[in-house]
Design a protein around this motif. Sequence first.
Motif, PDB file in Angstrom:
ATOM      1  N   HIS A  57       2.020   0.961   1.057  1.00 19.61           N
ATOM      2  CA  HIS A  57       1.191   0.259   0.064  1.00 19.61           C
ATOM      3  C   HIS A  57      -0.028  -0.431   0.659  1.00 19.61           C
ATOM      4  O   HIS A  57      -1.114  -0.379   0.087  1.00 19.61           O
ATOM      5  CB  HIS A  57       2.033  -0.723  -0.766  1.00 19.61           C
ATOM      6  N   TYR A  60      -2.624   2.162   1.406  1.00 19.02           N
ATOM      7  CA  TYR A  60      -3.203   2.700   0.171  1.00 19.02           C
ATOM      8  C   TYR A  60      -4.169   1.696  -0.461  1.00 19.02           C
ATOM      9  O   TYR A  60      -5.307   2.032  -0.780  1.00 19.02           O
ATOM     10  CB  TYR A  60      -2.101   3.078  -0.827  1.00 19.02           C
ATOM     11  N   ASN A  89       1.347   6.441  -5.729  1.00 23.25           N
ATOM     12  CA  ASN A  89       0.714   5.204  -5.255  1.00 23.25           C
ATOM     13  C   ASN A  89      -0.213   4.630  -6.323  1.00 23.25           C
ATOM     14  O   ASN A  89      -0.228   3.417  -6.558  1.00 23.25           O
ATOM     15  CB  ASN A  89      -0.114   5.459  -3.993  1.00 23.25           C
TER      16      ASN A  89
END
Length: 197
Positions: A57, A60, A89
Amino acid sequence: MNADLYEQFISLKNSGRKVETKVAFDSFIATFKTLDQKRAWVFSFLEAGNYGHKVRHEIYENLVYPVLLDGYLGRDASSVAWLARTASNLYALKSPHPSLKDKTELALFKEAYSLEPREEIRANLLKTLINWFSFSQHEWPAGILYGMDGANVEQCEEILQEIDFARSLDRQNKYDGYWSEFEAKVNEYIERLRAYA
C-alpha cells in the motif's frame, strides 16, 4: 533515486521491523526529485512484477498511483492499463481521483484499448471479459449474475453486447464455442425473465 534505500526498505519489511521499515521507506521516497524519476522507477517496478497479487500500500499510494494518475489524466494508454492491472490497489484507495471513482478493471482496460489498441492490452481486455462472463454464469442454470445479483433483461442485453465485443477481440476465434454457449445461456435467461414478467 536511491535504489539501496529501496532494498533496505524491503529487507526491514521482510524482517518485521515496522518502525525502521517506515523510516527507510520515507527516506527512499525523499530521494525522488522529479516526476520523471518516479515514472521511470514505477514502470520498471511494475514491469518486473515482483510485488505479488497486490502492490504494497505505501508503494502504491506514494509512488505508483501518483504516476499512473498523472498518466491517466494525460491519456497515456500504458498508465491506464496499469491502473487496470492494479485495480485491487485502486479499489482500496480511500479517496481516488474523481475521474477514477467507481472505474472497474474492465472499464479501464477498455479505455486503454481505445487509446492504443496494442496486443498486450487487447489480451488483458479479452481475459478480463472472460473472467466477468465466467463469474456471470457460475450459478447457471439458476441464472445469470450481474455483479452479485441476478441480471435483469437490460443487463442481459448489455452482456450480449459485451459478448459481441469480446468476439471482435478474439482474432484467432479461439473462444468461438465459448461465446456461442454463453450467449445461448444469456438468451435463455432473458426468455425466462420475460416469461415471468
